[in-house]
Structure formats: C-alpha cells, structure tokens
Scaffold this active site. Structure first.
Site, short mmCIF file in Angstrom:
data_model
loop_
_atom_site.label_atom_id
_atom_site.label_comp_id
_atom_site.label_asym_id
_atom_site.label_seq_id
_atom_site.Cartn_x
_atom_site.Cartn_y
_atom_site.Cartn_z
N GLU A 165 0.81 -1.24 0.00
CA GLU A 165 0.00 0.00 0.00
C GLU A 165 0.84 1.28 0.00
O GLU A 165 0.84 2.04 0.96
CB GLU A 165 -0.94 -0.01 1.22
CG GLU A 165 -1.92 -1.14 1.22
CD GLU A 165 -2.88 -1.10 2.41
OE1 GLU A 165 -2.66 -0.28 3.33
OE2 GLU A 165 -3.85 -1.87 2.40
N GLU A 366 -4.92 -9.42 1.90
CA GLU A 366 -5.58 -9.09 3.18
C GLU A 366 -7.08 -9.04 2.96
O GLU A 366 -7.53 -8.58 1.91
CB GLU A 366 -5.14 -7.71 3.72
CG GLU A 366 -3.74 -7.67 4.27
CD GLU A 366 -3.33 -6.29 4.79
OE1 GLU A 366 -4.20 -5.56 5.33
OE2 GLU A 366 -2.16 -5.95 4.63
C1 BG6 Z 1 -3.96 -2.61 5.91
C2 BG6 Z 1 -2.52 -2.76 6.30
O1 BG6 Z 1 -4.11 -1.56 5.11
O2 BG6 Z 1 -4.85 -2.34 6.96
C3 BG6 Z 1 -2.33 -3.53 7.61
O3 BG6 Z 1 -1.79 -3.36 5.28
C4 BG6 Z 1 -3.29 -3.00 8.66
O4 BG6 Z 1 -0.98 -3.43 8.01
C5 BG6 Z 1 -4.72 -3.12 8.13
O5 BG6 Z 1 -3.18 -3.66 9.88
C6 BG6 Z 1 -5.78 -2.65 9.11
O6 BG6 Z 1 -5.56 -1.36 9.58
P1 BG6 Z 1 -5.34 -1.05 11.14
O7 BG6 Z 1 -5.12 0.41 11.22
O8 BG6 Z 1 -6.53 -1.49 11.87
O9 BG6 Z 1 -4.14 -1.82 11.57
#
Ligand code: BG6
Length: 465
Positions: A165, A366
């Site tokens: 990202e 993810e």
């Molecule tokens: C994604 C990232 O965009 O969002 C992760 O790649 C991150 O590293 C995930 O954990 C969720 O966001 P947050 O702020 O809840 O950790």
C-alpha cells in the site's frame, strides 16, 4: 464440480512490525513503524512493536497452528531493518537467519511463503539519510535489499510482493517520515520507480517465481442514480484505488491524477526514462488488500453524511466540514463497526473489476474483520461476526471464479492477533487470539478462535461451504 482448484492456496497474513516484536534483537535497526507505535503508546497507551505478538520467538508454535488449520500459504513481511540495520550496506546475518528459519519451517509444513519486502516499516536510517523515498538514492538501497532477499531465498520463496500500500504509506507522515504533502508525492513517485525496478530485477534473475505489487482497494457505490453522484463515486474509486493500481500494473499515471496534482501544486518531478522504466516492469499478479465497501455522492452542503472526502491530496481521507465528496453508510449491508461492513457482493464485484482491468491472477493479500474488545472466555473466543464475514468472502470468491476470475491465494488478515496500526491490541483481526492487552503483555498464549475452526473446516472442504 469443485469451484476452487486443487492448487488454490488457503492462507492467512501478518506483517513484521505488527507481529514479530523483538524490535532490537539480533542486530535489528529501528524503523519508522517502531517509533510511530512508541509515540502512540506514549499518547494513548496502545501496544507498540517491542513485543507485539512475539512471532519472533513463537513462530514455530504459530506455524504448527497454521498446519493444524490446513493452511497452504502464509503471507508475511521481511523487516528491511533486520537485514540492513544501517546505511553501511553490510548485511546483518542474524536478521537473515530468522527468516531462513521461518521459511524452512513453513516449507517443512507444506505452506507456501508469500513474502512482502516492505510493509510500512521503513528503516529509520532511510529517513535520516534520504528523507525516505524523497531521494532517488533510496531506490538503490531498496534494490540492494531486494536483491539479497531474491537471491538468498530463490529456490524456496516463489511469491513476492514489493511494497504494501504505497499510497497509504505516503499518507501517514510517521510511516513515510514526511510531513510536507509535496514531498510525499515525490516519495510516492520514487516508490513507484523502486517497485518497477525491483520487479525487473526479479525477472532478470530467472528464479521461476512470481512477483506483484500490493494495493488496497475499497469498492465504491454511487449514493443515488443522479449522474453527478455516479461520476463522483467513479472518481473517488479512480483516485483512491485505480490510479494507484494503474501506475503499478500498467506503469501509467492517469491523466485525471496528474491534472489534480498540478491544480493543487503537488505534481512531482520526473526524469527522462522514468515512464519507460515503469511501463517495462511486468507484474505477474496483483496483490489486493480488500476489506469493505463505501457509498459516495457529490458534496452537498446541507445534506447529512457520514463524512467527507476532501480530494486527492494527501492525506487520503479527511473528515472535514467541506469536501469534494460525501460518504454514507450502506443500509443494505451489515456493519461490525461504523466504518466496517460485511459485503460479499462488493467483494465479488471488486474481483470482477480487477480481473477485467488487468487480466492477471489475483492474490488476496488481506481481507478480514476487526473486533474491538474481543473476549476470551474459558479458552474460547466466539467470533460469530468474523465467521459470517469470512463465509461471505469465500462465497464471493467462488462466484468470481465461476465468472472466470483467476485467484491464486486467499490470505485473510490476520492469522494471529497483532498490533493494529491504529488501535494496537484493542482492535483484533486474528483467527488466533493472543493473550495480551495493550497495557499488559501477559503470557502471550495462543487460543484458536471459533473462526479458526470454521476456516479449518472451510479449507478441508476446499471452499465448498
Ligand atoms: C492494511 C494494512 O491496510 O490495513 C495492515 O496493510 C493494517 O498493516 C490493516 O493492519 C488494518 O488497519 P489497522 O489500522 O486497523 O491496523
């Protein structure tokens, strides 16, 4: 007929700074992510990276849990600062040894590693020496690190992701080390060049492996049939998702992005040859972080909304009084928190759109649901809402595959609970509960949640749920 092929990889994901801990062990240098998390700890008491989920010391136990769940892939990141803790260009062998052990343990358990080179944790020396990616010299440093990884793991790691990202990275000053948006956009351009050069380097090594970028994608629905809402929703999706993908996948900056940056005085500098370089990097797949959908319409002052988009300048999304567009909650989807819905149809749509645009295989890098205050009772966590979310997503993938979309691997975020970049351990994503809180590291014991057992069964049935 089976929808998911026998070769389909069922996995899960984590990143180094969010899970490993051991932040200064075995010669590791500090990173922007370490310092940001420590600042967060000082300000709001949330967990930092010093211990995190202690994957560094418990990777064997975690991989055993992956095996028992039936995982056939695992996405994790290498911490650049473990391998190169300073700017001398001297490799820290102990840092590399750790990833050797992780990769070997995964392979011994029949789990395919999917490795990200850079997931938010820029070595601090990169910021001090080069102002992050503002200097072009940063690209060479990244290439040296990538070359080490590619050659060292050449026969063992087949799938590589370049930078997680980039747009989000550039948006968060503490991750990029930059406060001035003009510098952030310059760094963004250099990260794109770095991304392209690293992909070219990888292909030139002829390892037979595959490489791609890793982008985040939020599917956007127009608020009404009003043509202005249609256009606004289209523009928001273009600006915040497709412009980034087009740059990384096709090597082109879309005209609308350049125009907007020029209007705002934020256009970055380029050099002759940059465009050719970017166009020449041919990703083998696209890595996608996908979580939720959004409803967006034109900005109308008197209309009540959930928040506003200010426009394409950084940071990406500002909740200001006035803006370029407004966004709303979607009454047709279920929300687990005010900004997180469960929308399998949106995921199906996203997969279709991605495939139609790039005609390349997709790795879901993810996807998942976070819960605040998830509780452990009698050794169990009853995370019904996560099961509901994951089950919608698996059905959406099946529908997309039926439509001809090629998906290689599914890697929900996250395998174990880890330090959320915004809320530490308060916001949990894992299939496996880690017994610690923000304030207290406790015994860090692992407890598979109900969703873990659900996923185990889903994998056993090869997605036929
Ligand atoms: C994604 C990232 O965009 O969002 C992760 O790649 C991150 O590293 C995930 O954990 C969720 O966001 P947050 O702020 O809840 O950790």
């Amino acid at each position: 007929m089976e929808i998911f092929s026998k070769k389909f990889l069922w996995g899960a994901a984590i990143s180094a700074f969010q899970a490993e801990g051991a932040w200064q062990e075995d010669g590791k240098g500090s990173t922007a992510a370490d310092l940001r998390c420590m600042e967060n700890r000082r300000q709001s008491g949330i967990a930092d990276t010093t211990v995190a989920s202690d994957f560094y010391h418990r990777y064997r136990e975690d991989i055993a849990l992956m095996k028992a769940c039936g995982l056939t892939s695992f996405r994790f990141s290498i911490s650049w600062a473990r391998l190169y803790p300073d700017n001398t260009g001297v490799l820290n062998q102990e840092g590399l040894n750790f990833y050797d052990k992780v990769v070997d343990e995964l392979k011994a358990n029949g789990i395919e590693p999917i490795v990200t080179l850079y997931h938010f944790d820029l070595p601090q020396w990169m910021i001090e020496e080069y102002r992050g990616f503002v200097s072009r010299k940063a690209i060479d440093a990244f290439l040296l690190y990538a070359h080490t990884c590619f050659t060292h793991f050449r026969s063992r790691v087949k799938y590589w992701l370049t930078i997680n990202e980039e747009d989000v990275l550039a948006n968060i000053p503490q991750f990029s080390g930059l406060k001035d948006p003009k510098e952030s956009w310059q760094a963004y351009h250099h990260m794109n060049l770095a991304n392209a050069q690293v992909m070219k380097l990888f292909h030139s090594l002829g390892t037979g492996g595959k490489i791609g970028p890793c982008i985040s994608y939020c599917t956007v629905y127009p608020a009404t049939p009003d043509p202005k809402d249609q256009l606004t929703a289209y523009e928001i999706e273009d600006i915040y998702s497709f412009s980034i993908m087009d740059v990384l996948m096709r090597g082109e900056y879309p005209c609308y992005l350049i125009n907007r940056l020029r209007e705002k005085g934020l256009l970055f500098e380029t050099e002759p040859g940059d465009e050719n370089l970017m166009k020449g990097a041919k990703p083998d797949f696209i890595g996608v972080n996908w979580y939720t959908t959004e409803v967006v319409g034109q900005y109308i002052e008197e209309k009540e909304s959930f928040g506003n988009y200010e426009g394409p300048e950084l940071p990406r999304r500002r909740r200001k009084e006035k803006g370029f567009a407004q966004y709303y909650q979607n009454p047709f989807t279920k929300y687990s928190n005010p900004e997180w819905n469960t929308d399998g149809v949106g995921f199906h749509l996203a997969l279709r759109k991605l495939y139609e645009r790039f005609h390349l295989p997709i790795i879901i890098t993810e996807n998942g649901l976070s819960c605040e205050q998830e509780v452990l009772t009698d050794g169990r966590v009853h995370d019904e809402n996560r099961i509901e979310y994951l089950s919608e997503m698996v059905k959406a993938m099946a529908a997309a595959i039926r439509d001809g979309v090629e998906i290689l691997s599914y890697n929900p975020w996250s395998f174990i609970d880890l330090v959320s970049s915004s809320q530490g351990m308060e916001k949990r994503y894992g299939l496996v509960y880690v017994n610690r809180t923000n304030e207290n590291e406790k015994d860090l014991k692992r407890y598979p949640k109900d969703s873990y057992y659900w996923y185990q069964e889903c994998i056993r049935r090869n997605g036929d749920i």
